[in-house]
Design a protein around this motif. Structure first.
Motif, PDB file in Angstrom:
ATOM      1  N   PHE A 131       0.848  -1.200   0.000  1.00  0.00           N
ATOM      2  CA  PHE A 131       0.000   0.000   0.000  1.00  0.00           C
ATOM      3  C   PHE A 131       0.875   1.239   0.000  1.00  0.00           C
ATOM      4  N   LEU A 132       0.616   2.127  -0.948  1.00  0.00           N
ATOM      5  CA  LEU A 132       1.441   3.306  -1.156  1.00  0.00           C
ATOM      6  C   LEU A 132       1.010   4.450  -0.244  1.00  0.00           C
ATOM      7  N   GLY A 133       1.978   5.004   0.473  1.00  0.00           N
ATOM      8  CA  GLY A 133       1.660   6.137   1.331  1.00  0.00           C
ATOM      9  C   GLY A 133       1.101   5.731   2.672  1.00  0.00           C
ATOM     10  N   GLY A 134       1.491   4.579   3.186  1.00  0.00           N
ATOM     11  CA  GLY A 134       1.088   4.164   4.519  1.00  0.00           C
ATOM     12  C   GLY A 134      -0.398   3.885   4.646  1.00  0.00           C
ATOM     13  N   THR A 135      -0.948   4.165   5.814  1.00  0.00           N
ATOM     14  CA  THR A 135      -2.342   3.819   6.057  1.00  0.00           C
ATOM     15  C   THR A 135      -3.314   4.652   5.217  1.00  0.00           C
ATOM     16  N   ASP A 136      -2.924   5.862   4.834  1.00  0.00           N
ATOM     17  CA  ASP A 136      -3.780   6.634   3.926  1.00  0.00           C
ATOM     18  C   ASP A 136      -3.929   5.905   2.592  1.00  0.00           C
ATOM     19  N   GLY A 137      -2.836   5.292   2.138  1.00  0.00           N
ATOM     20  CA  GLY A 137      -2.895   4.496   0.914  1.00  0.00           C
ATOM     21  C   GLY A 137      -3.737   3.247   1.089  1.00  0.00           C
ATOM     22  N   GLY A 164       6.458   4.104   1.182  1.00  0.00           N
ATOM     23  CA  GLY A 164       6.155   5.367   1.833  1.00  0.00           C
ATOM     24  C   GLY A 164       5.220   5.195   3.013  1.00  0.00           C
ATOM     25  N   ARG A 165       5.039   6.277   3.755  1.00  0.00           N
ATOM     26  CA  ARG A 165       4.125   6.281   4.896  1.00  0.00           C
ATOM     27  C   ARG A 165       3.547   7.683   5.066  1.00  0.00           C
ATOM     28  N   THR A 166       2.368   7.754   5.636  1.00  0.00           N
ATOM     29  CA  THR A 166       1.754   9.053   5.904  1.00  0.00           C
ATOM     30  C   THR A 166       1.216   9.044   7.322  1.00  0.00           C
ATOM     31  N   ARG A 167      -0.102   9.003   7.461  1.00  0.00           N
ATOM     32  CA  ARG A 167      -0.718   8.971   8.782  1.00  0.00           C
ATOM     33  C   ARG A 167      -0.550   7.573   9.377  1.00  0.00           C
ATOM     34  N   ASP A 168      -0.147   7.493  10.616  1.00  0.00           N
ATOM     35  CA  ASP A 168       0.206   6.205  11.214  1.00  0.00           C
ATOM     36  C   ASP A 168      -0.906   5.679  12.108  1.00  0.00           C
ATOM     37  N   GLN A 169      -2.098   5.512  11.567  1.00  0.00           N
ATOM     38  CA  GLN A 169      -3.152   4.997  12.432  1.00  0.00           C
ATOM     39  C   GLN A 169      -4.271   4.337  11.625  1.00  0.00           C
ATOM     40  N   ILE A 170      -4.896   3.333  12.263  1.00  0.00           N
ATOM     41  CA  ILE A 170      -6.123   2.709  11.770  1.00  0.00           C
ATOM     42  C   ILE A 170      -7.012   2.643  13.005  1.00  0.00           C
ATOM     43  N   ARG A 171      -7.590   3.768  13.376  1.00  0.00           N
ATOM     44  CA  ARG A 171      -8.145   3.884  14.722  1.00  0.00           C
ATOM     45  C   ARG A 171      -9.621   4.248  14.754  1.00  0.00           C
ATOM     46  N   THR A 172     -10.004   5.242  13.988  1.00  0.00           N
ATOM     47  CA  THR A 172     -11.396   5.685  14.054  1.00  0.00           C
ATOM     48  C   THR A 172     -12.304   4.663  13.368  1.00  0.00           C
ATOM     49  N   THR A 173     -13.586   4.783  13.626  1.00  0.00           N
ATOM     50  CA  THR A 173     -14.561   3.875  13.002  1.00  0.00           C
ATOM     51  C   THR A 173     -14.478   3.965  11.486  1.00  0.00           C
ATOM     52  N   GLU A 174     -14.327   5.184  10.984  1.00  0.00           N
ATOM     53  CA  GLU A 174     -14.243   5.376   9.532  1.00  0.00           C
ATOM     54  C   GLU A 174     -12.991   4.723   8.967  1.00  0.00           C
ATOM     55  N   GLN A 175     -11.871   4.857   9.685  1.00  0.00           N
ATOM     56  CA  GLN A 175     -10.625   4.264   9.210  1.00  0.00           C
ATOM     57  C   GLN A 175     -10.686   2.741   9.208  1.00  0.00           C
ATOM     58  N   VAL A 176     -11.256   2.162  10.269  1.00  0.00           N
ATOM     59  CA  VAL A 176     -11.381   0.698  10.334  1.00  0.00           C
ATOM     60  C   VAL A 176     -12.293   0.198   9.215  1.00  0.00           C
ATOM     61  N   LYS A 177     -13.396   0.912   8.962  1.00  0.00           N
ATOM     62  CA  LYS A 177     -14.297   0.525   7.874  1.00  0.00           C
ATOM     63  C   LYS A 177     -13.596   0.607   6.517  1.00  0.00           C
ATOM     64  N   ALA A 178     -12.795   1.662   6.334  1.00  0.00           N
ATOM     65  CA  ALA A 178     -12.078   1.823   5.067  1.00  0.00           C
ATOM     66  C   ALA A 178     -11.051   0.709   4.882  1.00  0.00           C
ATOM     67  N   ALA A 179     -10.355   0.338   5.983  1.00  0.00           N
ATOM     68  CA  ALA A 179      -9.373  -0.751   5.900  1.00  0.00           C
ATOM     69  C   ALA A 179     -10.063  -2.065   5.551  1.00  0.00           C
ATOM     70  N   MET A 180     -11.218  -2.337   6.168  1.00  0.00           N
ATOM     71  CA  MET A 180     -11.947  -3.575   5.870  1.00  0.00           C
ATOM     72  C   MET A 180     -12.458  -3.574   4.434  1.00  0.00           C
ATOM     73  N   ALA A 181     -12.930  -2.420   3.981  1.00  0.00           N
ATOM     74  CA  ALA A 181     -13.410  -2.332   2.599  1.00  0.00           C
ATOM     75  C   ALA A 181     -12.288  -2.649   1.619  1.00  0.00           C
TER      76      ALA A 181
END
Length: 624
Positions: A131-137, A164-181
């Motif tokens: 994934f390019l650009g860390g968790t944002d990617g 690469g890397r950007t924001r270093d988190q998978i924490r909020t409900t929206e972020q977890v949903k986006a990661a699962m998607a």
């Protein structure tokens, strides 16, 4: 979530120097348990959290991933000794995602390399997706397929620039949903998250959510952080820590030599480390500066900024009496949060930030005591303390120049002593440095190259075994690679429940997380430092470990703090199991009364003692 601007240079071939090309040809060694195309795994007992008081909270928060067994990966020769081991010989085609979630740490590229080689060795049609650009990617589904060609110029190299890397988190409900998607859209069998305590806490939460929602993607964490603060029963040291300490130690040693040559400057050097002082401790053991101030010492003794200033001034005066007007002082970047009154001031400032008070109005909104302290501090420190806190509510430690603050306070005090006639030496002169970013992009040491590559292979073994919410572990690291022990531990078993109060009437709040491990002030590494602190202070026995080496006398060196500790937790777990099996084989129905009585008496004593030690009131967590 909106799209992420991506640099087209991600994964582009690097132009390598002759040294980098030579390093790229180095093939790390694998321990016997990872060799071949068969995965052999032995499962231990269900793993519990060392935080006895918080175990119930953790189990409730992670019902699907708490209490899973430890996993030990075995070599071919171990088959006869472990008849109940699970043997995995069939390896279907898999799709695995990998993301850099934490701050860059030397060796990260070799985790990708190790995982890629393991995946392809077991099934050539399997794919590794970066994934390019860390968790944002990760959230935006920005990917590149990892290939041998793409890897070729990143093997044994520093940095995170392949992905690469950007924001270093998978924490909020929206972020977890986006990661699962993303996991569902790309049909990932596993997602490997590379990072430190925060990233692995997020990995555990994502693993739990995916299990709860019956998403088939497994989540695997990898202990990678230069701070060295992800340490526990299962993790002896983190990837990148060895390189950071070696590079910094050489820089510190060079400064020590300069101080000894010029004989007129005190160097104040701030090192990375955030809330734990592992880097400062290890660099002190390697380079022998005159002083090192550990945040853990300051916290334990509740030293104020004036206590620390006096401590340094007394050392300067003692050295001056021996006609020495130079020296080197190491300071961890997290020191500012270890000093009680500065931490309290920061908490008050952060509380005002959270209430929406503008930076311009914060100083006038402070309580009387905080306002008095704030006004006492130099203007440059005031400005830095007012910076918005990080996402975890900690101060922007890399931006707060604690070394300059201490140098200025020491200079003021020494001038005062000179005027009063209590100090009769030369004028105090200080030079300040922050060794932060100079080391984290370094070429990784041989140890970190090997460690990272092995961790990558362990990640494949974890997903082959179908495990979810686990961290890759390698133990017995102070031994040669062929004696390393590889396994996996549930991330939830590493968690504690953080408790804190905000304000006099606030109630306690608990949230399970992988904690940052502080320097153990009862440990052997700290004891070694204390045994030598007086000679370090007065005798200038500076030591230069030299540059990083892949060959030669320094190539096989490992962190001193790793080698002096007895950390074989997994080995002791297996040793205990062997003793229990011996007791079962000796004490069988039909054995003599004397044998039975002795066994019952001994077991009663042991269980009573262990019950007391394991109770929440005994004093907390087990130590390694």
């Amino acid at each position: 979530m909106g799209s992420v601007a991506m640099d087209s240079d991600y994964g582009a071939p690097r132009e390598l120097s002759a040294l980098q090309k030579a390093r790229a040809l180095y093939q790390p060694e694998l321990p016997p348990c990872l060799q071949g195309t068969t995965v052999r795994v032995e499962y231990g007992d269900a793993a519990i959290a060392a935080d006895v008081a918080g175990a119930h909270v953790i189990s409730q928060a992670f019902p699907h991933t708490y209490g899973q067994p430890l996993a030990h990966f075995l070599s071919k020769t171990a088959k006869a000794n472990v008849p109940d081991a699970t043997i995995i010989t069939e390896h279907p085609v898999v799709r695995v995602g990998i993301v850099f979630s934490g701050r860059q740490s030397p060796g990260g590229h070799n985790v990708i390399w190790g995982l890629y080689d393991a995946i392809k060795a077991h099934s050539s049609n399997s794919k590794l997706i970066g994934f390019l650009g860390g968790t944002d990617g990760l959230f935006a589904q920005k990917t590149m397929e990892i290939t041998e060609e793409a890897l070729s110029s990143y093997k044994n190299q520093g940095g995170y620039d392949m992905l690469g890397r950007t924001r270093d988190q998978i924490r909020t409900t929206e972020q977890v949903k986006a990661a699962m998607a993303t996991c569902q859209a790309l049909k990932l069998d596993a997602l490997v998250i590379i990072g430190g305590v925060t990233s692995n806490t997020d990995a555990a939460q994502l693993a739990e959510t995916l299990a709860e929602l019956k998403c088939p993607t497994k989540v695997v964490g990898v202990p990678v952080t230069l701070n060295g603060d992800l340490r526990n029963q299962f993790v002896e040291t983190t990837l990148g820590f060895d390189t950071i300490c070696k590079v910094n130690s050489q820089l510190i040693s060079n400064v020590c030599t300069d101080a000894l040559s010029a004989e007129k400057y005190y160097y104040f050097i701030r090192l990375m480390g955030r809330k734990a002082s592992h880097v400062a401790l290890e660099c002190a053991l390697q380079s022998h500066p005159n002083m090192v101030i550990l945040g853990e010492e300051v916290s334990m003794s509740k030293l104020t900024i004036f206590d620390i200033t006096k401590q340094i001034c007394d050392a300067v005066q003692a050295r001056a009496e021996k006609d020495k007007y130079h020296g080197v002082v190491l300071i961890p970047e997290g020191l500012v949060e270890s000093i009680p009154e500065l931490y309290a001031l920061l908490q008050e400032i952060h509380g005002l930030h959270n209430k929406g008070v503008s930076i311009e109005n914060i100083s006038s909104s402070l309580s009387p005591w905080a306002s008095a302290l704030f006004e006492f501090l130099p203007p440059f420190i005031r400005k830095q303390l007012l910076l918005h806190p990080e996402s975890d509510d900690s101060a922007q430690l890399s931006q707060i120049e604690t070394e300059k603050l201490l140098a200025q306070l020491v200079e003021t005090e020494m001038n005062k002593r000179f005027k009063e006639g209590t100090y009769k030496g030369r004028k105090f002169n200080a030079i300040c440095h922050f060794f932060g970013y100079q080391a984290r992009g370094a070429l990784p040491s041989k140890f970190d190259c090997d460690y990272a590559y092995v961790l990558g292979h362990v990640c494949y073994h974890i997903l082959a075994a179908g495990l979810n919410g686990y961290m890759a572990t390698v133990t017995n690291l102070k031994s040669p690679v062929n004696k390393w022990k590889c396994g996996a531990a549930p991330i939830t078993s590493m968690m504690t429940v953080k408790r804190w109060s905000r304000g006099p009437a606030a109630s306690q709040i608990g949230k399970p997380a992988v904690p940052m491990a502080s320097v153990d002030l009862k440990g052997k590494a700290y004891e070694l430092l204390r045994q030598n602190s007086s000679s370090f202070l007065m005798e200038d026995i500076y030591r230069n470990p030299g540059p990083l080496q892949f060959e030669g006398p320094g190539a096989e060196t490992k962190p001193i703090s790793l080698c002096v500790e007895d950390q074989d937790y997994m080995g002791r777990i297996k040793q205990l199991q062997e003793y229990l099996e011996k007791v079962k084989s000796i004490v069988k129905p039909g054995c003599s009364q004397d044998v039975l009585k002795a066994a019952v008496s001994a077991m009663a004593s042991v269980t009573e003692m262990l019950a007391i030690m394991s109770s929440p009131s005994f004093g907390g967590q087990a130590t390694i």
